[in-house]
Design an enzyme around this catalytic site. Structure first.
Site, PDB file in Angstrom:
ATOM      1  N   ARG A 128      26.515  37.272  45.105  1.00 21.94           N
ATOM      2  CA  ARG A 128      27.283  39.071  44.855  1.00 21.94           C
ATOM      3  C   ARG A 128      25.884  38.575  43.678  1.00 21.94           C
ATOM      4  NH1 ARG A 128      33.067  39.969  44.938  1.00 21.94           N
ATOM      5  NH2 ARG A 128      33.043  37.064  44.068  1.00 21.94           N
TER       6      ARG A 128
ATOM      7  N   LYS B  74      48.006  31.599  40.315  1.00 21.25           N
ATOM      8  CA  LYS B  74      47.072  32.633  40.007  1.00 21.25           C
ATOM      9  C   LYS B  74      47.891  34.243  40.903  1.00 21.25           C
ATOM     10  CE  LYS B  74      42.206  33.274  41.265  1.00 21.25           C
ATOM     11  NZ  LYS B  74      41.275  34.144  41.689  1.00 21.25           N
TER      12      LYS B  74
ATOM     13  N   SER C  82      37.846  41.591  45.401  1.00 21.11           N
ATOM     14  CA  SER C  82      39.355  41.868  46.166  1.00 21.11           C
ATOM     15  C   SER C  82      40.254  42.969  44.460  1.00 21.11           C
ATOM     16  CB  SER C  82      40.084  40.860  46.184  1.00 21.11           C
ATOM     17  OG  SER C  82      39.461  39.861  47.891  1.00 21.11           O
TER      18      SER C  82
HETATM   19  P1  ADP Z   1      37.191  37.969  44.583  1.00 22.06           P
HETATM   20  O1  ADP Z   1      36.205  37.362  43.398  1.00 22.06           O
HETATM   21  O2  ADP Z   1      36.706  39.158  45.545  1.00 22.06           O
HETATM   22  O3  ADP Z   1      38.519  37.803  44.408  1.00 22.06           O
HETATM   23  P2  ADP Z   1      37.261  35.240  46.518  1.00 22.06           P
HETATM   24  O4  ADP Z   1      37.340  34.649  45.985  1.00 22.06           O
HETATM   25  O5  ADP Z   1      38.259  36.012  47.634  1.00 22.06           O
HETATM   26  O6  ADP Z   1      36.651  36.912  46.242  1.00 22.06           O
HETATM   27  O7  ADP Z   1      35.183  35.151  47.274  1.00 22.06           O
HETATM   28  C1  ADP Z   1      35.798  34.381  48.452  1.00 22.06           C
HETATM   29  C2  ADP Z   1      33.931  34.304  48.508  1.00 22.06           C
HETATM   30  O8  ADP Z   1      33.221  35.755  49.028  1.00 22.06           O
HETATM   31  C3  ADP Z   1      33.515  33.724  47.617  1.00 22.06           C
HETATM   32  O9  ADP Z   1      31.821  32.996  47.560  1.00 22.06           O
HETATM   33  C4  ADP Z   1      31.985  34.742  46.768  1.00 22.06           C
HETATM   34  O10 ADP Z   1      31.799  34.596  45.934  1.00 22.06           O
HETATM   35  C5  ADP Z   1      32.530  35.615  48.497  1.00 22.06           C
HETATM   36  N1  ADP Z   1      32.694  37.101  48.080  1.00 22.06           N
HETATM   37  C6  ADP Z   1      33.301  38.219  48.017  1.00 22.06           C
HETATM   38  N2  ADP Z   1      33.037  39.510  47.517  1.00 22.06           N
HETATM   39  C7  ADP Z   1      32.024  38.817  48.260  1.00 22.06           C
HETATM   40  C8  ADP Z   1      31.629  40.422  48.739  1.00 22.06           C
HETATM   41  N3  ADP Z   1      30.871  41.624  48.302  1.00 22.06           N
HETATM   42  N4  ADP Z   1      29.865  40.095  49.192  1.00 22.06           N
HETATM   43  C9  ADP Z   1      30.234  38.464  49.753  1.00 22.06           C
HETATM   44  N5  ADP Z   1      30.444  37.888  49.283  1.00 22.06           N
HETATM   45  C10 ADP Z   1      31.223  38.227  48.512  1.00 22.06           C
END
Ligand code: ADP
Length: 163
Positions: free
Chosen positions: A91, A42, A129
Site C-alpha cells: 500500500r 491476534k 481491515s
Molecule cells: P490488513 O492490513 O488490511 O489487516 P492483511 O493482513 O489481511 O491486511 O493483509 C493481507 C495482504 O493484503 C497484505 O499483503 C497487505 O499488504 C494486502 N493489503 C491489505 N489491504 C490492501 C489494500 N487496500 N490494497 C492492496 N493490498 C492490500
C-alpha cells in the site's frame, strides 16, 4: 509450467483492496491460494471460518482461486502446498519495511520461495481491515470499502461487538 502462488493475510474482514490483489494475481498465475492466517494471539473479530466464508463468497466467480487457512510458518505452508511464490499487496511506504523483512525471512527459511509485490490500486490503497472495522463499529457507511454481499454481516457484527 503451471504456477501456483499464495496470497496470505488476516482478512479480518476481506476488503476491496484485498479483492483487487487477488483478482490481479488470478490473471497472472494458474492457481491462487488465498491463505487465511489462523493466529490465536491476534484475537480476530471474525472467526477463521467466517473469514474464509467471506472470501469464498467474494471470489466465487474466479475459477483459479482457492480459499484455505494456515497456522504457523508461511514458508512451511508454501512448501507443503508446492507454491512458487507469495503474492502481497503493497500500500504505502509504511508497509514496505515490514514486508521487506518478512520477504527476506521467508527466503532464508525457504530459498526457493519468491515474494512478489503488487502495487495497491489508487482507489483502494488507503483501505485496511482495521479501518473497515472501526468505521462499521461507529455506524459509518462501509459501502465503498467491502464487497456488497458481505457488507451487512460485517456491519451487524461490528455493531454487536461495540455494545
Ligand atoms: P490488513 O492490513 O488490511 O489487516 P492483511 O493482513 O489481511 O491486511 O493483509 C493481507 C495482504 O493484503 C497484505 O499483503 C497487505 O499488504 C494486502 N493489503 C491489505 N489491504 C490492501 C489494500 N487496500 N490494497 C492492496 N493490498 C492490500
Amino acid at each position: 509450467m503451471s504456477k501456483t502462488v499464495i496470497c496470505p493475510g488476516s482478512f479480518d474482514p476481506v476488503t476491496l483492496g484485498h479483492l483487487d490483489i487477488i483478482k490481479r494475481a488470478a490473471k497472472m498465475f494458474d492457481h491462487v491460494i488465498v491463505a487465511v492466517l489462523v493466529n490465536s494471539a491476534k484475537s480476530p473479530c471474525f472467526s477463521t471460518e467466517e473469514r474464509m466464508r467471506f472470501l469464498e463468497e467474494v471470489t466465487g466467480d474466479i475459477e483459479n482461486v482457492e480459499i484455505s487457512s494456515f497456522d504457523g510458518l508461511l514458508a512451511e505452508y508454501c512448501k507443503q502446498r508446492g507454491a512458487d511464490a507469495i503474492v502481497k499487496g503493497l500500500r504505502a511506504v509504511s508497509d514496505f519495511e515490514y514486508e521487506f523483512q518478512m520477504a527476506i525471512t521467508n527466503k532464508k527459511i525457504n530459498p526457493e520461495l519468491e515474494t512478489i509485490f503488487l502495487m495497491a490500486n489508487a482507489d483502494s490503497m488507503y483501505l485496511s481491515s482495521s479501518m473497515v472495522r472501526e468505521v462499521a463499529a461507529m455506524g459509518g457507511d462501509i459501502t465503498n470499502f467491502v464487497p456488497d454481499c458481505i457488507r451487512d454481516e460485517i456491519v451487524e457484527r461490528m455493531l454487536t461487538l461495540r455494545k
